[in-house]
Design a protein around this motif. Structure first.
Motif, PDB file in Angstrom:
ATOM      1  N   GLN A  68       0.802  -1.225   0.000  1.00  0.00           N
ATOM      2  CA  GLN A  68       0.000   0.000   0.000  1.00  0.00           C
ATOM      3  C   GLN A  68       0.837   1.280   0.000  1.00  0.00           C
ATOM      4  O   GLN A  68       0.632   2.166  -0.826  1.00  0.00           O
ATOM      5  CB  GLN A  68      -0.967  -0.004   1.185  1.00  0.00           C
ATOM      6  CG  GLN A  68      -2.161  -0.891   0.982  1.00  0.00           C
ATOM      7  CD  GLN A  68      -2.850  -0.650  -0.345  1.00  0.00           C
ATOM      8  OE1 GLN A  68      -3.352   0.423  -0.630  1.00  0.00           O
ATOM      9  NE2 GLN A  68      -2.853  -1.669  -1.194  1.00  0.00           N
ATOM     10  N   THR A  71       3.155   1.615  -3.135  1.00  0.00           N
ATOM     11  CA  THR A  71       2.393   1.884  -4.354  1.00  0.00           C
ATOM     12  C   THR A  71       2.217   3.378  -4.583  1.00  0.00           C
ATOM     13  O   THR A  71       2.329   3.869  -5.713  1.00  0.00           O
ATOM     14  CB  THR A  71       1.017   1.192  -4.279  1.00  0.00           C
ATOM     15  OG1 THR A  71       1.208  -0.221  -4.358  1.00  0.00           O
ATOM     16  CG2 THR A  71       0.132   1.618  -5.430  1.00  0.00           C
ATOM     17  N   GLY A  72       1.921   4.132  -3.525  1.00  0.00           N
ATOM     18  CA  GLY A  72       1.781   5.573  -3.676  1.00  0.00           C
ATOM     19  C   GLY A  72       3.060   6.222  -4.177  1.00  0.00           C
ATOM     20  O   GLY A  72       3.024   7.126  -5.020  1.00  0.00           O
ATOM     21  N   ALA A  75       3.596   5.321  -7.868  1.00  0.00           N
ATOM     22  CA  ALA A  75       2.692   6.063  -8.748  1.00  0.00           C
ATOM     23  C   ALA A  75       3.254   7.448  -9.051  1.00  0.00           C
ATOM     24  O   ALA A  75       3.098   7.969 -10.160  1.00  0.00           O
ATOM     25  CB  ALA A  75       1.307   6.183  -8.107  1.00  0.00           C
ATOM     26  N   ASP A  76       3.905   8.062  -8.075  1.00  0.00           N
ATOM     27  CA  ASP A  76       4.488   9.392  -8.274  1.00  0.00           C
ATOM     28  C   ASP A  76       5.768   9.336  -9.102  1.00  0.00           C
ATOM     29  O   ASP A  76       6.097  10.287  -9.810  1.00  0.00           O
ATOM     30  CB  ASP A  76       4.791  10.042  -6.916  1.00  0.00           C
ATOM     31  CG  ASP A  76       3.510  10.447  -6.183  1.00  0.00           C
ATOM     32  OD1 ASP A  76       2.500  10.695  -6.861  1.00  0.00           O
ATOM     33  OD2 ASP A  76       3.538  10.502  -4.949  1.00  0.00           O
ATOM     34  N   VAL A 120      -1.758  -2.098  -6.983  1.00  0.00           N
ATOM     35  CA  VAL A 120      -1.448  -0.821  -7.632  1.00  0.00           C
ATOM     36  C   VAL A 120      -2.639  -0.252  -8.394  1.00  0.00           C
ATOM     37  O   VAL A 120      -2.602   0.895  -8.841  1.00  0.00           O
ATOM     38  CB  VAL A 120      -0.258  -0.972  -8.602  1.00  0.00           C
ATOM     39  CG1 VAL A 120       0.928  -1.632  -7.910  1.00  0.00           C
ATOM     40  CG2 VAL A 120      -0.644  -1.769  -9.852  1.00  0.00           C
ATOM     41  N   VAL A 123      -4.643   3.064  -6.830  1.00  0.00           N
ATOM     42  CA  VAL A 123      -3.829   4.284  -6.874  1.00  0.00           C
ATOM     43  C   VAL A 123      -3.599   4.723  -8.317  1.00  0.00           C
ATOM     44  O   VAL A 123      -3.638   5.918  -8.632  1.00  0.00           O
ATOM     45  CB  VAL A 123      -2.486   4.060  -6.151  1.00  0.00           C
ATOM     46  CG1 VAL A 123      -1.569   5.268  -6.315  1.00  0.00           C
ATOM     47  CG2 VAL A 123      -2.727   3.800  -4.671  1.00  0.00           C
ATOM     48  N   LEU A 126      -6.620   6.574  -9.422  1.00  0.00           N
ATOM     49  CA  LEU A 126      -6.683   7.922  -8.860  1.00  0.00           C
ATOM     50  C   LEU A 126      -5.770   8.877  -9.625  1.00  0.00           C
ATOM     51  O   LEU A 126      -6.124  10.036  -9.879  1.00  0.00           O
ATOM     52  CB  LEU A 126      -6.295   7.896  -7.381  1.00  0.00           C
ATOM     53  CG  LEU A 126      -7.249   7.173  -6.429  1.00  0.00           C
ATOM     54  CD1 LEU A 126      -6.741   7.271  -4.995  1.00  0.00           C
ATOM     55  CD2 LEU A 126      -8.660   7.740  -6.525  1.00  0.00           C
ATOM     56  N   LYS A 127      -4.583   8.395 -10.004  1.00  0.00           N
ATOM     57  CA  LYS A 127      -3.659   9.242 -10.772  1.00  0.00           C
ATOM     58  C   LYS A 127      -4.234   9.580 -12.147  1.00  0.00           C
ATOM     59  O   LYS A 127      -4.129  10.718 -12.605  1.00  0.00           O
ATOM     60  CB  LYS A 127      -2.315   8.524 -10.922  1.00  0.00           C
ATOM     61  CG  LYS A 127      -1.554   8.311  -9.634  1.00  0.00           C
ATOM     62  CD  LYS A 127      -1.011   9.603  -9.067  1.00  0.00           C
ATOM     63  CE  LYS A 127       0.181  10.101  -9.859  1.00  0.00           C
ATOM     64  NZ  LYS A 127       0.816  11.296  -9.238  1.00  0.00           N
ATOM     65  N   GLY A 356      -2.034  12.163   1.900  1.00  0.00           N
ATOM     66  CA  GLY A 356      -1.773  10.986   1.082  1.00  0.00           C
ATOM     67  C   GLY A 356      -1.257   9.819   1.912  1.00  0.00           C
ATOM     68  O   GLY A 356      -1.693   8.679   1.749  1.00  0.00           O
ATOM     69  N   GLY A 360      -3.070   6.141   2.594  1.00  0.00           N
ATOM     70  CA  GLY A 360      -2.388   4.874   2.379  1.00  0.00           C
ATOM     71  C   GLY A 360      -2.440   3.976   3.605  1.00  0.00           C
ATOM     72  O   GLY A 360      -2.682   2.770   3.507  1.00  0.00           O
ATOM     73  N   ASN A 363      -5.987   2.597   3.970  1.00  0.00           N
ATOM     74  CA  ASN A 363      -6.245   1.515   3.025  1.00  0.00           C
ATOM     75  C   ASN A 363      -5.533   0.233   3.453  1.00  0.00           C
ATOM     76  O   ASN A 363      -6.023  -0.875   3.235  1.00  0.00           O
ATOM     77  CB  ASN A 363      -5.802   1.918   1.616  1.00  0.00           C
ATOM     78  CG  ASN A 363      -6.514   1.138   0.540  1.00  0.00           C
ATOM     79  OD1 ASN A 363      -7.667   0.739   0.703  1.00  0.00           O
ATOM     80  ND2 ASN A 363      -5.846   0.892  -0.572  1.00  0.00           N
TER      81      ASN A 363
END
Length: 431
Positions: A68, A71-72, A75-76, A120, A123, A126-127, A356, A360, A363
């Motif tokens: 979790q 993954t954030g 994603a960035d 993944v 997230v 969401l992106k 953020g 995370g 979740n």
């Protein structure tokens, strides 16, 4: 330039791009719930007891939870296109490994790969939502994700059971693995992180540069965030809701209903799907009501209290008719939709710079419920097994299920009690 910001890409294209990512999220939910309608097949093929089946199913959640926070960050740094493509490829290979394995170890490794890779999907969605849609409908777009995911969960009910009655389970799951690999290829060739990459105007003038990984920054945020009272509470609370739903509909509900309501596996799968459909319907209602009322705590308490009462009837009231059981599952699923309040509640409970990380962690807490409860219930069932077997599969008495369901009931009651100690945000962001 201002016109471009207002125009953006065509909405049909934006929804198509988002829809491809949503298909992967749907596949993840399908994999999460699928073992519930394959309990007999899995226990026969791998020669395992309820405890072993609980661990096999739970391996999905172990890796899902562990992924979790990373993954954030991914994603960035990688962007949703690379993240979703890689997720699909690993999930597809994990599914094939699970379907083709003849030994428990390799099947478990397949489940572990599936859980870590589909983690993944949300997230990534969401992106894509933030880059391909105007900000004013971001919440609406992101809110559709749960409904899409639950379609996947319902597909893993009666439709999957019908396929399993027609084809071997390995053939069915192998096909889903190949479809997931194909989806990964489509995502790579079609999805782009930003509309500008396809030649369309975006909703911002300049694409932000990717942030770099920083273990020090992550640790600093994690230490900071637990200074806020709601964080620890909202880490534990939603696990009681998802723990009950996904332990029942995702694993032990079907064999329980088959054994003690004399239902066929297909009808039992349909009954557990009622719970998921109610959940999908309740989530947007509770989200809208919470925003409309300007309150989080009181509505969340009401939802969890009714959910607790519903589970007490479903799990421990032996004299329910099938109609009463369907109604109890519907109402319990609907009020379980109050879980959507968790994310707004927790993000408002900390400064925006930490929201953020807070989401995370929450979740992660959401998935701790089924991760811990599925194998724990299986272990209790094995402890109270009386030795009865049919076609090489253990049959558990009603008393065993009632003992096994006690931890589920205890967690949902704990969730309701802990909510009284949270601090209301009145839908306002902490500064």
């Amino acid at each position: 330039m201002e016109t471009n910001k207002l125009t953006g890409p065509p909405m049909t294209l934006a929804w198509f791009i988002w829809g491809l990512g949503a298909l992967f999220y749907l596949a993840g939910f399908f994999q999460r719930v699928a073992p519930a309608v394959m309990t007999q097949e899995l226990m026969q093929d791998f020669h395992i007891s309820a405890s072993g089946l609980g661990h096999l199913s739970g391996l999905y959640f172990y890796s899902y939870v562990a992924m979790q926070i990373p993954t954030g960050i991914l994603a960035d740094t990688l962007g949703p296109r690379k993240l979703l493509t890689a997720g699909c490829m690993v999930a597809g290979m994990g599914t094939l490994l699970f379907a083709l394995s003849t030994q428990f170890f390799w099947a478990g490794l397949g489940r572990l790969l599936i859980g870590g890779s589909v983690a993944v999907a949300f997230v990534g969605l969401l992106k894509l939502s933030s880059s391909w849609f105007p900000k004013k409908i971001y919440a609406f777009v992101a809110g559709n994700a749960l409904s899409i995911g639950l379609i996947g969960a319902v597909t893993a009910g009666p439709p999957l059971r019908f396929l399993l009655d027609t084809f071997a389970w390995r053939q069915v799951i192998t096909t889903t693995g190949l479809m997931t690999l194909a989806l990964g290829g489509v995502i790579w060739f079609v999805i782009r992180d930003w509309p500008q990459e396809k030649g369309y105007p975006g909703f911002i003038d300049q694409i932000p540069s990717a942030t770099s990984l920083s273990a020090r920054r992550i640790l600093q945020d994690l230490f900071k965030i637990f200074k806020y009272r709601n964080i620890g509470l909202l880490f534990v609370i939603p696990g009681g809701i998802t723990g009950c739903i996904l332990t029942f509909s995702g694993l032990w509900g079907v064999p329980y209903l088959v054994s003690h309501y004399s239902l066929s596996p297909a009808k039992a799968a349909g009954m557990t799907s009622v719970l998921l459909i109610g959940w999908a319907m309740g989530a947007p209602v509770f989200g809208w009501l919470s925003d409309y009322m300007g309150k989080r705590k009181s509505l969340y308490i009401a939802g969890v209290v009714v959910t607790s009462l519903g589970w007490s009837l479903i799990l421990f009231r032996e004299s329910l008719s099938v109609f009463q059981l369907v109604m109890a599952l519907s109402v319990t699923g609907f009020f379980s939709g109050s879980i959507v309040i968790s994310f707004a509640f927790v993000m408002e409970s900390v400064p925006l710079s930490l929201s953020g990380t807070a989401a995370g962690l929450t979740n992660m807490g959401v998935m701790m419920g089924p991760m811990l409860l599925q194998p724990f219930v299986g272990r209790i069932l094995d402890y109270h097994w009386t030795g009865q077997m049919i076609d090489g599969v253990r049959i558990y008495p009603l008393e065993a299920y009632e003992y096994g369901f006690i931890p589920m009931m205890a967690w949902i009651i704990l969730s309701a009690l802990l909510l009284f100690f949270t601090k209301e945000t009145h839908c306002r962001q902490m500064v």
